[in-house]
Scaffold this active site. Sequence first.
Site, PDB file in Angstrom:
ATOM      1  N   HIS A   1      19.171  42.892   5.347  1.00  0.00           N
ATOM      2  CA  HIS A   1      20.249  43.855   5.546  1.00  0.00           C
ATOM      3  C   HIS A   1      19.656  45.251   5.648  1.00  0.00           C
ATOM      4  O   HIS A   1      18.627  45.547   5.029  1.00  0.00           O
ATOM      5  CB  HIS A   1      21.256  43.795   4.389  1.00  0.00           C
ATOM      6  CG  HIS A   1      22.529  44.522   4.668  1.00  0.00           C
ATOM      7  ND1 HIS A   1      22.703  45.853   4.383  1.00  0.00           N
ATOM      8  CD2 HIS A   1      23.696  44.102   5.242  1.00  0.00           C
ATOM      9  CE1 HIS A   1      23.913  46.233   4.750  1.00  0.00           C
ATOM     10  NE2 HIS A   1      24.531  45.197   5.275  1.00  0.00           N
TER      11      HIS A   1
ATOM     12  N   ASP B   1      27.014  37.442   6.150  1.00  0.00           N
ATOM     13  CA  ASP B   1      27.161  36.540   7.295  1.00  0.00           C
ATOM     14  C   ASP B   1      26.550  35.167   7.035  1.00  0.00           C
ATOM     15  O   ASP B   1      26.884  34.201   7.729  1.00  0.00           O
ATOM     16  CB  ASP B   1      26.505  37.154   8.537  1.00  0.00           C
ATOM     17  CG  ASP B   1      27.207  38.406   9.005  1.00  0.00           C
ATOM     18  OD1 ASP B   1      28.441  38.376   9.102  1.00  0.00           O
ATOM     19  OD2 ASP B   1      26.530  39.414   9.269  1.00  0.00           O
TER      20      ASP B   1
END
Length: 457
Positions: free
Chosen positions: A334, A393
């Site tokens: 991320h 996700d």
Amino acid sequence: MDNKSMMQLDGDLDTQFDDLVNYCMLSGKISQHLYEEYDVKRGLRDSNGKGVLTGLTEIADVVSYQYDEDGNKVPGPGKLYYQGYDVEDLIKSYQNKRYAFEETTYLLLFGELPTPEQFENFKNILSSLQELSAHFVRDVIMKAPSENLMNALQKSVLTLYSYDENPDDISVPNVLRQSLQLISKLPIISVYAYHSYRHFKFALVIRTPDKSMSTAENILQMIRPDGKFTPLEAKVLDVALVLHAEHGGGNNSTFTNHVVTSSGTDTYSAISASIGSLKGPRHGGANLKVLQMFDDIKEHCPDWKDKAAITEYLAKILDKKAFDGSGLIYGMGHAVYTESDPREVVLKKYAKKLSEVKGLRDEFKLYETVEKVAARLLMKKRHLYKPVCANVDFYSGFVYTMLGIPRELFTPIFAISRISGWCAHRLEERVNDGKIIRPAYKFVGKHKEYQDIEERN
């Protein structure tokens, strides 16, 4: 269909078009060293990957580092705050509630959690706006359906401009009215767009929203032929909507909203721009890539308990020798979080609960194995010094699949959730009425003297 086939070029025209493509590629290529020479923050990030400060917000705080006893920044568990409230605490407080997403939406828009009376009034307003005219459904959604539903959402949102008696009024009261309408209507538009697309292959079944149900409940009852769902299924989707509702002003689609809103344009244009941003596989489309990657892993690693085989195959993916050749393990890493993404931490717990009920424990364990192995491989192969964590996700596509949500609706579900954050940020931009957002680009081409076309070789 690519651009050439769309234009139906053939023969010499086809060759001429290829020439134009080559000219375009040569003209647009900028030497990479120039980005370093001029200290360009590519992607609005510095050399360490930290986002360049471009604005102020009170809506959400994304925290990825902690401070040690000497005051030094060190990687730590990720934290996400909505209007100052820890999202993990909010999820715990929503444990026995059906309307977690709606309460979160109120919080994002108005800065504080509602009283019972305020929330009841808010729910009444939202449910009253859960309507689309028959003409809109027929002429906008049903005609010329899009294979990618995000384009259908974008088209529908833009067309709502024509159904608004005062679309260009950007005063706060009018923007709030438009925002509440869009928040209420987007779930219906998304599900109807899906049914419209499927109509060309299967019988068309459309269910209207039930005003006594929450957003999560309505999504499930509208997409299922029998309209039935369990309390756990509704709770898991409700939690997923809360976790995706907002992520600070710097994420791509929300920053897009700030940029477009700052120009003084209408609400429908600003929200449709955000939808266009979210469609991208680097943003809202990432969970679908995760699911596709796992399809590939299952095909090449049929023994889900063989950790060595999984490790070897993931190494091939990182070396661009497997899956899509990108060298990416989707759902891992991320831009902000280091040790953990708080949204992933929460959603993983619900994914485990749902997998146990659905008889999919082994598949959940496969996800866990890939998560652990990928984190170690990424640090080793990329020579990283800070931890790599799974992002939200990673498990969301698995969760949506267990809920029976078709893949075409994965990114629209994200939009249904994130529109609450988009509207909150648009309102914040309007309340503060700042300058038009206009970052600088350095010209690195050459100044040239004009020559008449007859003199050029």
